[in-house]
Design a protein around this motif. Sequence first.
Motif, short mmCIF file in Angstrom:
data_model
loop_
_atom_site.label_atom_id
_atom_site.label_comp_id
_atom_site.label_asym_id
_atom_site.label_seq_id
_atom_site.Cartn_x
_atom_site.Cartn_y
_atom_site.Cartn_z
N GLY A 117 0.49 2.98 -8.97
CA GLY A 117 -0.29 1.74 -9.04
C GLY A 117 -0.72 1.45 -10.47
N GLN A 118 -1.26 2.48 -11.11
CA GLN A 118 -1.79 2.30 -12.46
C GLN A 118 -0.66 1.94 -13.44
OE1 GLN A 118 -3.80 5.79 -13.82
NE2 GLN A 118 -4.59 4.75 -15.63
N LEU A 119 0.48 2.67 -13.29
CA LEU A 119 1.63 2.42 -14.17
C LEU A 119 2.12 0.98 -14.00
CD1 LEU A 119 3.76 4.08 -16.00
CD2 LEU A 119 5.21 3.95 -13.99
N GLY A 170 5.49 -7.28 5.74
CA GLY A 170 4.86 -8.22 4.82
C GLY A 170 3.35 -8.04 4.83
N VAL A 171 2.81 -7.80 6.02
CA VAL A 171 1.36 -7.64 6.16
C VAL A 171 0.92 -6.33 5.51
CG1 VAL A 171 -0.50 -7.50 7.86
CG2 VAL A 171 1.54 -8.88 8.36
N VAL A 172 1.70 -5.25 5.80
CA VAL A 172 1.35 -3.93 5.26
C VAL A 172 1.33 -3.97 3.73
CG1 VAL A 172 2.14 -1.52 5.10
CG2 VAL A 172 2.33 -2.75 7.27
N ILE A 173 2.39 -4.54 3.14
CA ILE A 173 2.49 -4.52 1.68
C ILE A 173 1.43 -5.43 1.05
CG2 ILE A 173 4.33 -6.28 1.47
CD1 ILE A 173 4.05 -3.17 -0.72
N ALA A 174 1.12 -6.53 1.70
CA ALA A 174 0.11 -7.46 1.15
C ALA A 174 -1.24 -6.75 1.04
CB ALA A 174 0.01 -8.69 2.04
N ASP A 175 -1.60 -5.99 2.09
CA ASP A 175 -2.88 -5.26 2.07
C ASP A 175 -2.89 -4.25 0.93
OD1 ASP A 175 -3.71 -6.68 4.19
OD2 ASP A 175 -3.36 -5.11 5.70
N LEU A 176 -1.77 -3.51 0.81
CA LEU A 176 -1.69 -2.46 -0.20
C LEU A 176 -1.75 -3.05 -1.62
CD1 LEU A 176 1.02 -0.12 1.33
CD2 LEU A 176 -1.32 0.51 0.79
N LEU A 177 -1.03 -4.16 -1.82
CA LEU A 177 -0.99 -4.77 -3.15
C LEU A 177 -2.37 -5.27 -3.56
CD1 LEU A 177 2.40 -6.75 -3.07
CD2 LEU A 177 1.89 -4.65 -4.31
N ARG A 178 -3.06 -5.83 -2.57
CA ARG A 178 -4.40 -6.34 -2.83
C ARG A 178 -5.31 -5.17 -3.24
NH1 ARG A 178 -5.53 -8.31 2.03
NH2 ARG A 178 -3.77 -9.73 1.86
N ALA A 179 -5.23 -4.09 -2.46
CA ALA A 179 -6.09 -2.94 -2.74
C ALA A 179 -5.80 -2.33 -4.12
CB ALA A 179 -5.92 -1.89 -1.65
N ARG A 209 -4.24 -3.94 -6.68
CA ARG A 209 -4.16 -5.01 -7.68
C ARG A 209 -2.82 -5.01 -8.41
NH1 ARG A 209 -7.57 -3.55 -11.33
NH2 ARG A 209 -8.33 -1.71 -10.25
N VAL A 210 -1.79 -4.90 -7.63
CA VAL A 210 -0.42 -4.91 -8.18
C VAL A 210 0.24 -6.20 -7.71
CG1 VAL A 210 1.85 -3.79 -8.08
CG2 VAL A 210 -0.22 -2.40 -8.31
N SER A 211 1.10 -6.76 -8.59
CA SER A 211 1.74 -8.04 -8.25
C SER A 211 2.91 -7.81 -7.28
CB SER A 211 2.24 -8.67 -9.54
OG SER A 211 3.29 -9.55 -9.26
N ALA A 212 3.11 -8.77 -6.39
CA ALA A 212 4.21 -8.68 -5.41
C ALA A 212 5.57 -8.63 -6.12
CB ALA A 212 4.16 -9.87 -4.46
N ARG A 213 5.66 -9.22 -7.31
CA ARG A 213 6.91 -9.20 -8.08
C ARG A 213 7.38 -7.78 -8.37
NH1 ARG A 213 6.50 -10.19 -13.16
NH2 ARG A 213 4.31 -10.76 -13.01
#
Length: 537
Positions: free
Chosen positions: A353-355, A379-388, A390-394
């Motif tokens: 995440g940090q990298l 899509g739901v699983v990854i959206a939650d994880l990305l939000r937590a 703070r990583v971009s979906a790209r």
Amino acid sequence: MPARETLRSWFHRPWSLALLAALLSAALLLSGSLGVAMHQARQNESEQMNAQGERFLERLEQLFGQLREGLDQLEAQPLRDCSPAMTETLQQLSFNYRFIYQAFYIDAVQSCSNRPSQDAQVTSRVPDIRGPTYSYWLNTSTEPNDNLAALMLGRGQFRVSTSRGHLSDVVELPPGGSLLVVVDRGQRAIPVLGPAQSWPPLGWSEKKHDPLVITPSELIYRMPSQTPEYQLVMVAPRESVPLPLDPLWWWLLAVSLLIACCIGGLTLQLARQRQSLNGELQGALRRGEFQVLYQPIFELASRHCVGAEALIRWRRPDGTLTSPDLFIPLAEDTGQIRQITDFVLQRLLDQLGQLLRANPQLYISVNLAACDVMVPRIGVVIADLLRAHRVSARQIAFEVTERGLIDVLVARDNLQALRDAGHQVLIDDFGTGYCSLAYLQTLPVDCLKIDKAFIDALGHDAASSGVAPHIIRMAHALHLRVIAEGIESEQQAVLLSSEGVNYGQGWLFAQALTAVQFVELITRGRRLATRRLDDEA
Ligand code: C2E
Ligand code: MG
Ligand code: MG
């Protein structure tokens, strides 16, 4: 539904599966070998009949030949009365020709033959066949007396006949068989030897030209006659094709049973292995025996690492590694793959995440299974994880294989949703499935990963080495990016780069790395780049 559940659980038991496999394969192999043996028996049957028919025809032609020749001789000599000289001529003729049993002279007032005591036998019937030179009387006697005429030929005022005995001497009819002379363009059949047969037999056709016609109950052998007025046909009742009890059948039986037992045994072993692997997989998930490694992906021109593919590893407590090729298909079958995908996503964001936040151009691609793309869950699983995190979906890409797109319409919607959220979608192992160009055009994808098999073939296998360039051209035409996977040599990298492939992954650059190693690779790369910039300044 309890009955369905019972059936399901029955199918999951290794013994039931093994038994089913053995029974099915035994049934299949036995019916196959029975078929082969029956075919063989039938083949023998028709070969026998063909051989018999040919022999038969040859002898009949010989017999008819003698009768015609005898008549020609009589016609050629000058006598036309019933003088003693005529009786002598007729007697000499039957003496010279083995198949001529009786020879007659007939005119309006008298008749005589070589056998004066049997003169009454000359038939007054109109001939059955009247040809341009010869006339034929068939079946002139139905009595089972071997000394009576069975077939008579006439020319002018002369007649010659062969006896039933002669005829049955030259032709050995099969039991119950008949020799028929077919006249009136196939309309009427007169038995010359053997019992009368119903005419025409089922399956008979005047137009067919095969000498042998096999119907369920009869074998019909049609002899090519040189005389257009009649056709000789032999009809024999067919013994129901006997069960082939010859050695070939016993061999096939033994081999089939042996193979069926082997298949059963193998299924049992595989099912047991699978069952234990299945149980172990559940335990492994619980005990955290899975690990995620990252295989870097490089830009071929600059040799810069642009991202990585997340690859799962199963390290057992004893330190042994189980290949994902072994347990992923099983997990797909049992549905445990969902937990695995979730685990990979969770673990990669925890570890990298940090990298990813520090390197917004870097991305990680994750392999999805067929069931992951059939529902919008991922899509739901990854959206939650990305939000937590703070990583971009790209920065998260998804790889699906062509085999994973079972229901294209449903998959397409879910892939489109992932793309709409900002993710990249890649087709993995491209070229090994059934994705056609037309099909590909309709899929919402950004990139193709050319399968390692085509990369291996580059420069080696002339037949398929041409496939990779085709795929590359096709991808470019569709404005898709291309990643070549499994690059192992510099030569392959150079060749691919010259073909216009932008990215590559393979042991030439790096094997799958642990998170720590991957972070090190990226930060070292950045340090080097910064130093280079400083030096240039
Ligand atoms: P894949 O997605 O096509 O992954 C590429 C495979 O090729 C990986 O094997 C990788 O280690 C191997 N590879 C990469 N470069 C080279 C090379 O230069 N030479 C050789 N000989 N091999 C190379 P791996 O890790 O054993 O994975 C096998 C397959 O298992 C993957 O094929 C993927 O289909 C599946 N898999 C792996 N991890 C996951 C996962 O997390 N989820 C799902 N659903 N499938 C996964
Ligand atoms: Mg992959
Ligand atoms: Mg692949």
